[in-house]
Design a protein around this motif. Structure first.
Motif, short mmCIF file in Angstrom:
data_model
loop_
_atom_site.label_atom_id
_atom_site.label_comp_id
_atom_site.label_asym_id
_atom_site.label_seq_id
_atom_site.Cartn_x
_atom_site.Cartn_y
_atom_site.Cartn_z
N UNK A 1 19.84 -7.76 -4.16
CA UNK A 1 18.88 -7.08 -5.05
C UNK A 1 18.48 -5.84 -4.30
N UNK A 2 18.36 -6.02 -2.84
CA UNK A 2 17.83 -4.61 -2.45
C UNK A 2 18.97 -3.70 -2.32
N UNK A 3 20.15 -4.23 -2.07
CA UNK A 3 21.48 -3.28 -2.18
C UNK A 3 21.36 -2.46 -3.29
N UNK A 4 21.26 -3.15 -4.35
CA UNK A 4 21.32 -2.61 -5.86
C UNK A 4 20.18 -1.63 -5.90
N UNK A 5 18.91 -1.90 -5.40
CA UNK A 5 17.88 -0.97 -5.45
C UNK A 5 18.05 0.30 -4.69
N UNK A 6 18.70 -0.05 -3.68
CA UNK A 6 19.05 1.43 -2.61
C UNK A 6 20.00 2.36 -3.61
N UNK A 7 21.06 1.89 -4.49
CA UNK A 7 21.82 2.43 -5.42
C UNK A 7 21.23 3.39 -6.47
N UNK A 8 19.98 3.10 -6.80
CA UNK A 8 19.24 3.50 -7.96
C UNK A 8 18.88 5.04 -7.69
N UNK B 1 0.80 -1.13 -0.15
CA UNK B 1 0.10 0.10 0.09
C UNK B 1 0.67 1.17 0.11
N UNK B 2 1.98 1.32 0.54
CA UNK B 2 2.80 2.47 0.62
C UNK B 2 4.18 2.54 -0.26
N UNK B 3 4.68 1.47 -0.85
CA UNK B 3 5.77 1.63 -1.79
C UNK B 3 5.33 2.55 -2.99
N UNK B 4 6.45 3.04 -3.57
CA UNK B 4 6.29 3.72 -4.80
C UNK B 4 6.75 2.92 -5.89
N UNK B 5 8.10 2.44 -5.52
CA UNK B 5 8.73 1.49 -6.44
C UNK B 5 8.01 0.40 -6.91
N UNK B 6 7.70 0.01 -8.22
CA UNK B 6 7.38 -1.55 -8.59
C UNK B 6 8.31 -2.65 -8.04
N UNK B 7 9.78 -2.34 -8.25
CA UNK B 7 10.38 -3.34 -7.77
C UNK B 7 10.48 -3.70 -6.32
N UNK B 8 10.26 -2.52 -5.53
CA UNK B 8 9.90 -2.95 -4.12
C UNK B 8 8.70 -3.44 -3.88
N UNK C 1 12.86 3.34 0.56
CA UNK C 1 14.29 3.42 1.40
C UNK C 1 14.25 2.90 2.55
N UNK C 2 13.19 3.08 3.33
CA UNK C 2 13.22 2.64 4.64
C UNK C 2 13.13 1.16 4.87
N UNK C 3 11.97 0.69 3.73
CA UNK C 3 11.73 -0.66 3.82
C UNK C 3 12.78 -1.52 3.44
N UNK C 4 13.71 -1.12 2.18
CA UNK C 4 14.97 -1.64 2.00
C UNK C 4 16.01 -1.84 2.93
N UNK C 5 16.33 -0.73 3.64
CA UNK C 5 17.48 -0.72 4.64
C UNK C 5 17.11 -1.59 5.82
N UNK C 6 15.72 -1.72 6.37
CA UNK C 6 15.03 -2.68 7.28
C UNK C 6 15.27 -4.11 7.07
N UNK C 7 14.68 -4.17 5.59
CA UNK C 7 14.60 -5.58 5.11
C UNK C 7 15.96 -6.25 5.05
#
Length: 205
Positions: free
Chosen positions: A198-205, A78-85, A152-158
């Protein structure tokens, strides 16, 4: 003389027949004796054997760990903006839901307690002691975020959450006894390590 020989042959024949009978009986008894435990062993092992306390701890801790990951994944829908996330979150939920069911089934078969929803596992209420678990405050912050900030918060926490799961799984691989539980641990190490990358790469985008 012929009568004497005939009488002498009777006990010899009886001994011979008895020996054959004993051999036949032993063979049947031996077969039955081996087949019964062999057929019973798998069910007994599945129910309670073939595991140790590490297996129990692994299951009891991984269940609430997975539940929190799914809770985080539900927020992403419900809250993510990125389709990848959003896609990653869906994959996490799809993988970890069935693992919770399997872990719960093992605990039931082993006669151990299945952690109730809302608990952190036996001896770990409040999520203390489990690697990578988010605190109540961290979960509150994630719930309050939206869009790119949520991503960003989701990726860092996950990433942190997955690293904790990998640590727990590696301990199960080294100290567990149940082949099935150790296999699941290996699958967790493989899949979640790949997702971390994969999540680390998404954070770099």
């Amino acid at each position: 003389m012929k009568r004497t020989l005939a009488l002498a042959a009777v006990p010899a024949l009886a001994i011979s027949l008895a020996a054959c009978g004993d051999g036949s009986g032993d063979a049947k008894g031996s077969t039955a004796g081996h087949s019964t435990p062999a057929s019973a062993a798998p069910s007994a092992d599945a129910a309670q054997g073939g595991h140790n306390q590490q297996d129990v701890m692994f299951a009891q801790m991984m269940i609430p760990h997975h539940r929190q990951a799914i809770e985080m994944a539900d927020l992403a829908a419900a809250r993510a903006a990125s389709p990848e996330v959003k896609g990653l979150a869906a994959d996490i939920k799809k993988a970890q839901g069935p693992e919770i069911d399997q872990l719960s089934a093992w605990l039931t078969g082993w006669g151990a307690t299945v952690p109730a929803p809302g608990t952190g596992g036996t001896g770990h209420e409040g999520h203390g002691g489990m690697d990578g678990m988010m605190t109540a405050q961290e979960m509150k912050e994630l719930e309050g975020a939206e869009g790119a900030a949520f991503d960003r918060a989701f990726l860092e926490m996950m990433i942190k959450h997955h690293r904790g799961a990998v640590t727990m799984a590696r301990k199960e691989q080294s100290a567990g006894r149940s082949p099935a539980a150790k296999k699941m641990a290996g699958d967790i190490v493989t899949s979640q390590t790949a997702e971390i990358t994969k999540m680390q790469n998404l954070l770099k985008q």
